[in-house]
Structures are given as C-alpha cells and as structure tokens.
Design a protein around this motif. Structure first.
Motif, short mmCIF file in Angstrom:
data_model
loop_
_atom_site.label_atom_id
_atom_site.label_comp_id
_atom_site.label_asym_id
_atom_site.label_seq_id
_atom_site.Cartn_x
_atom_site.Cartn_y
_atom_site.Cartn_z
N ARG A 1 0.43 -1.04 -0.10
CA ARG A 1 0.14 0.33 0.03
C ARG A 1 1.04 1.40 -0.10
N ILE B 1 0.77 5.81 -0.82
CA ILE B 1 -0.49 7.01 -1.44
C ILE B 1 0.70 7.56 -1.88
N ARG C 1 -4.51 6.55 -0.93
CA ARG C 1 -3.90 5.05 -1.06
C ARG C 1 -4.00 4.30 -2.20
N VAL D 1 3.20 3.22 3.75
CA VAL D 1 2.10 3.20 4.12
C VAL D 1 1.10 2.31 5.36
#
Length: 61
Positions: free
Chosen positions: A36, A38, A43, A61
């Motif tokens: 994950r 950003i 996201r 993240v």
C-alpha cells in the motif's frame, strides 16, 4: 502480473545450462510484492519489486 510498477522490471527469458552444456529455456521472475502506498493523497495497492522497496523508492503506508 509479475511486473514492478516503479522500475518496470518484468519477466526475463534465457537458457538454463546444465553441466553437460545442454540448453533449455527458462524464465526469471522479479520478486514482486503487493504493498500500500499513497499516490496523490489516495491510498493504492501496487506491485513493487523488493529492490525498489529496499532502495527507498516507495514510501509504505
């Protein structure tokens, strides 16, 4: 699916060579993980190779 979305590393092809010098086709797949990140404030889950993660090209993240 085995492709890094950061460095575009993908499956490569070549020959497997035995001790008796026989050649047969084989593939090398990159070590890709789904992480994950950003991107533009949102996201997202993307596929990234472990060498890009280790080099710090991606912020997890």
């Amino acid at each position: 699916m085995a492709m890094c979305e950061i460095c575009n590393k993908k499956v490569s092809f070549g020959n497997k060579v035995s001790h008796s010098n026989k050649k047969s086709r084989r593939t090398w797949k990159p070590n890709v993980k789904k992480i994950r990140v950003i991107i533009n404030g949102t996201r997202k889950r993307i596929y990234v190779c472990t060498s890009c993660i280790k080099a710090g090209k991606v912020v997890r993240v």
